[in-house]
Write a protein that holds these residues in place. Structure first.
Motif, PDB file in Angstrom:
ATOM      1  N   LEU A 162       2.346  17.407  -3.652  1.00 45.35           N
ATOM      2  CA  LEU A 162       1.607  18.996  -3.527  1.00 45.35           C
ATOM      3  C   LEU A 162       1.003  18.900  -2.122  1.00 45.35           C
ATOM      4  CD1 LEU A 162      -0.142  18.890  -6.851  1.00 45.35           C
ATOM      5  CD2 LEU A 162       2.184  19.822  -6.254  1.00 45.35           C
ATOM      6  N   LEU A 163       0.599  17.890  -1.344  1.00 46.02           N
ATOM      7  CA  LEU A 163      -0.226  17.837  -0.382  1.00 46.02           C
ATOM      8  C   LEU A 163       0.039  16.884   0.870  1.00 46.02           C
ATOM      9  CD1 LEU A 163      -3.789  18.133  -1.790  1.00 46.02           C
ATOM     10  CD2 LEU A 163      -2.530  20.009  -0.619  1.00 46.02           C
ATOM     11  N   ALA A 164      -0.054  17.273   2.080  1.00 48.24           N
ATOM     12  CA  ALA A 164      -0.045  16.172   3.226  1.00 48.24           C
ATOM     13  C   ALA A 164      -0.957  16.048   3.888  1.00 48.24           C
ATOM     14  CB  ALA A 164       1.165  16.466   3.824  1.00 48.24           C
ATOM     15  N   PHE A 165      -1.217  15.496   4.960  1.00 47.87           N
ATOM     16  CA  PHE A 165      -2.426  15.627   6.026  1.00 47.87           C
ATOM     17  C   PHE A 165      -1.841  16.311   7.368  1.00 47.87           C
ATOM     18  CE2 PHE A 165      -5.533  12.302   4.401  1.00 47.87           C
ATOM     19  CZ  PHE A 165      -6.434  13.292   4.183  1.00 47.87           C
ATOM     20  N   ASP A 166      -2.645  17.201   7.882  1.00 46.57           N
ATOM     21  CA  ASP A 166      -2.189  17.856   9.055  1.00 46.57           C
ATOM     22  C   ASP A 166      -3.276  17.280  10.262  1.00 46.57           C
ATOM     23  OD1 ASP A 166      -1.260  19.567  10.996  1.00 46.57           O
ATOM     24  OD2 ASP A 166      -2.326  21.164  10.308  1.00 46.57           O
ATOM     25  N   TYR A 167      -2.437  16.642  11.093  1.00 42.90           N
ATOM     26  CA  TYR A 167      -3.406  15.884  12.223  1.00 42.90           C
ATOM     27  C   TYR A 167      -3.265  17.176  13.480  1.00 42.90           C
ATOM     28  CZ  TYR A 167      -2.930  11.626   9.619  1.00 42.90           C
ATOM     29  OH  TYR A 167      -2.998  10.720   8.271  1.00 42.90           O
ATOM     30  N   ASP A 168      -4.389  17.079  14.200  1.00 39.49           N
ATOM     31  CA  ASP A 168      -4.721  17.709  15.171  1.00 39.49           C
ATOM     32  C   ASP A 168      -4.898  16.920  16.347  1.00 39.49           C
ATOM     33  OD1 ASP A 168      -5.236  19.678  17.168  1.00 39.49           O
ATOM     34  OD2 ASP A 168      -6.997  20.584  16.366  1.00 39.49           O
ATOM     35  N   THR A 221      -2.851  19.855   3.915  1.00 38.45           N
ATOM     36  CA  THR A 221      -2.151  20.965   3.882  1.00 38.45           C
ATOM     37  C   THR A 221      -1.086  21.009   2.758  1.00 38.45           C
ATOM     38  OG1 THR A 221      -0.611  22.035   5.373  1.00 38.45           O
ATOM     39  CG2 THR A 221      -0.693  19.606   5.461  1.00 38.45           C
ATOM     40  N   LEU A 222      -0.592  22.318   2.516  1.00 34.79           N
ATOM     41  CA  LEU A 222       0.420  22.409   1.538  1.00 34.79           C
ATOM     42  C   LEU A 222       1.782  22.151   2.041  1.00 34.79           C
ATOM     43  CD1 LEU A 222      -0.863  25.751  -0.199  1.00 34.79           C
ATOM     44  CD2 LEU A 222      -1.275  23.414  -1.319  1.00 34.79           C
ATOM     45  N   SER A 223       2.022  21.953   3.282  1.00 34.25           N
ATOM     46  CA  SER A 223       3.305  21.845   3.892  1.00 34.25           C
ATOM     47  C   SER A 223       3.725  20.194   3.514  1.00 34.25           C
ATOM     48  CB  SER A 223       3.188  21.891   5.482  1.00 34.25           C
ATOM     49  OG  SER A 223       4.673  21.518   5.767  1.00 34.25           O
ATOM     50  N   THR A 224       4.867  19.863   2.824  1.00 31.31           N
ATOM     51  CA  THR A 224       5.452  18.481   2.248  1.00 31.31           C
ATOM     52  C   THR A 224       6.710  18.482   2.553  1.00 31.31           C
ATOM     53  OG1 THR A 224       5.781  19.072   0.108  1.00 31.31           O
ATOM     54  CG2 THR A 224       3.634  18.261   0.667  1.00 31.31           C
ATOM     55  N   PRO A 225       7.508  17.480   2.777  1.00 33.21           N
ATOM     56  CA  PRO A 225       8.953  17.291   2.794  1.00 33.21           C
ATOM     57  C   PRO A 225       9.651  17.800   1.740  1.00 33.21           C
ATOM     58  CG  PRO A 225       8.094  15.050   2.724  1.00 33.21           C
ATOM     59  CD  PRO A 225       6.636  16.076   2.935  1.00 33.21           C
ATOM     60  N   ALA A 226       9.232  17.636   0.728  1.00 32.76           N
ATOM     61  CA  ALA A 226       9.750  18.023  -0.797  1.00 32.76           C
ATOM     62  C   ALA A 226       8.688  18.136  -1.944  1.00 32.76           C
ATOM     63  CB  ALA A 226      10.932  17.008  -0.987  1.00 32.76           C
ATOM     64  N   ALA A 275       1.050  -1.115  -0.149  1.00 36.14           N
ATOM     65  CA  ALA A 275       0.048   0.068  -0.009  1.00 36.14           C
ATOM     66  C   ALA A 275       0.895   1.221  -0.099  1.00 36.14           C
ATOM     67  CB  ALA A 275      -0.756   0.028   1.191  1.00 36.14           C
ATOM     68  N   GLN A 276       0.472   2.304  -0.524  1.00 32.46           N
ATOM     69  CA  GLN A 276       1.071   3.566  -0.664  1.00 32.46           C
ATOM     70  C   GLN A 276       0.152   4.796  -0.546  1.00 32.46           C
ATOM     71  OE1 GLN A 276       4.003   4.586  -3.768  1.00 32.46           O
ATOM     72  NE2 GLN A 276       4.197   6.583  -2.970  1.00 32.46           N
ATOM     73  N   TRP A 277       0.184   5.326   0.624  1.00 27.29           N
ATOM     74  CA  TRP A 277      -0.906   6.558   0.786  1.00 27.29           C
ATOM     75  C   TRP A 277      -0.177   7.789   0.749  1.00 27.29           C
ATOM     76  CZ3 TRP A 277      -1.098   2.580   4.713  1.00 27.29           C
ATOM     77  CH2 TRP A 277      -2.249   1.777   4.435  1.00 27.29           C
ATOM     78  N   ARG A 278      -0.549   8.648  -0.506  1.00 29.24           N
ATOM     79  CA  ARG A 278       0.162   9.938  -0.593  1.00 29.24           C
ATOM     80  C   ARG A 278      -0.665  11.018  -0.334  1.00 29.24           C
ATOM     81  NH1 ARG A 278       1.887  11.274  -5.672  1.00 29.24           N
ATOM     82  NH2 ARG A 278       3.802  12.065  -4.489  1.00 29.24           N
ATOM     83  N   PHE A 279      -1.919  11.011   0.057  1.00 32.02           N
ATOM     84  CA  PHE A 279      -2.816  12.105   0.456  1.00 32.02           C
ATOM     85  C   PHE A 279      -3.008  13.263  -0.405  1.00 32.02           C
ATOM     86  CE2 PHE A 279      -0.427  10.107   4.294  1.00 32.02           C
ATOM     87  CZ  PHE A 279      -1.188   9.426   4.461  1.00 32.02           C
TER      88      PHE A 279
END
Length: 380
Positions: free
Chosen positions: A151-157, A135-140, A63-67
């Motif tokens: 382009l995107l990641a998930f922001d967890y609260d 979120t637009l914050s990604t490692p690269a 599995a690969q989850w890219r969000f």
């Protein structure tokens, strides 16, 4: 005047396979013997040079989850996954249930338990809402191993409705591998006699137990106190990966972990990879504050586990929380690019390891192709 023979070499790489294709186009009066020897030599050299480079495309990805998507369409920053109005409900039961897809093509969708009916409510009150936000914050900006845009990641609260720092015992956001009918996904029951588990993450709140990737519930240790696998940040801010098989009623002998050499920092993207061949588990960390793609081995441990590298369980994989007698250790920060493989990958094959440029192979290929082009001189 006879036409000059030409040789064209084409390299084709896909996610599923890698092919080296040799296409030869010749003119009229082709001297088959000597020229074909040279062409064959060029072909074999090319194939050997690129064999290891191309083999990374054949890695057995579970599995690969890219969000990057929501319900199969491009996601938008600030959006979230809906599961409403009934917590943990199903589409057939009248719920709206959004999913983010599995880019491996194996159909391991992720959903959340419950989303807020009014995500823009400004009152700050904590309520049952468990969806991370895009979120637009990604490692690269690009995944170096696949050259795919990131382009995107998930922001967890970790504490819904409140700002960091989150209370240590707060509940929060998570997603897990069940579909819109709350049915288990193929990855849940996939047997892992060896594995590589990768994830990228950035921590907002330090000093608390918080889990990045988890395999829920151990069936061998009633009532399931510890999960079979967890990649988590400890309360001393070190990263830990552990395997637990529960074969001796949760004795210390059943618990095997590897821990980072130094504490992690807040607001820094890390790319982590855990490998286990059934005997040895290794933890690698790429600190992106020093540049992307430099995975450093942190520690290794003997980790023979009942049933293989990971004890067999049909429970879901969860992203953004752990398991301790139930959901626990919610993550406060961003998570991106999670991949599970059922083989031990080399560090050069990790998601944010750059693909090496095969300069020497290309030079050899050019030289041999040039030889193939050259026609023997005629006797004067």
């Amino acid at each position: 005047m006879p036409a000059t023979p030409t040789v064209t070499v084409i390299l084709v790489q896909t996610k599923e396979a890698c092919f080296v294709v040799l296409i030869s186009m010749f003119g009229e009066q082709l001297m088959m013997g000597e020229l074909m020897k040279k062409i064959t030599l060029a072909f074999l050299t090319t194939a050997l040079c690129f064999a290891s480079w191309c083999s990374r495309a054949n890695a057995a990805t579970v599995a690969q989850w890219r969000f990057e998507d929501k319900n199969g369409l491009p996601a938008v920053a600030g959006d979230f996954l809906r599961s409403t109005p009934a917590p943990g409900g199903t589409v057939s039961g009248g719920n709206i249930v959004d999913v983010t897809s599995d880019s491996s093509g194996n159909g391991n969708e992720l959903r959340t338990f419950h989303s807020p009916n009014d995500p823009n409510n400004p009152d700050g009150a904590q309520r049952l809402e468990t969806s991370p936000t895009y979120t637009l914050s990604t490692p690269a900006p690009v995944v170096l191993q696949t050259l795919e845009p990131n382009l995107l990641a998930f922001d967890y609260d970790a504490a819904p409705g409140s700002d960091p720092p989150a209370p240590p015992d707060a509940g929060g956001d998570d997603i897990y591998s069940r579909d819109q009918e709350n049915a288990d996904q193929p990855a849940n029951s996939h047997v892992l006699n060896a594995f590589t588990i990768e994830a990228s993450f950035k921590i907002d709140t330090l000093g608390r137990f918080q889990t990045i990737v988890n395999k829920d519930d151990d069936p061998n240790a009633a009532p399931g106190a510890l999960s079979p696998f967890s990649l988590k940040v400890l309360n001393d801010n070190r990263l830990e990966a552990y395997a637990f098989d529960g074969t001796s009623d949760a004795s210390p002998a059943d618990f095997r972990g590897v821990v980072s050499d130094a504490p992690l920092l807040a607001n820094v993207w890390y790319n982590a990879a855990v490998t286990n061949d059934g005997t040895t588990m290794r933890l690698y960390i790429d600190d992106t504050s020093n540049g992307v793609g430099d995975y450093v081995l942190q520690s290794a441990a003997n980790t023979s586990v009942a049933g293989g590298a990971l004890v067999q369980s049909n429970a879901p994989w969860s992203i953004g929380r752990g398991w301790f007698n139930g959901p626990a250790d919610f993550f406060d920060g961003q998570i991106d690019e999670v991949r599970i493989s059922d083989v031990v990958l080399a560090p050069s094959q990790f998601l944010f390891s750059p693909i090496p440029e095969p300069h020497s192979c290309l030079l050899a290929l050019m030289a041999l192709t040039s030889m193939a082009w050259r026609r023997p001189k005629r006797a004067q």
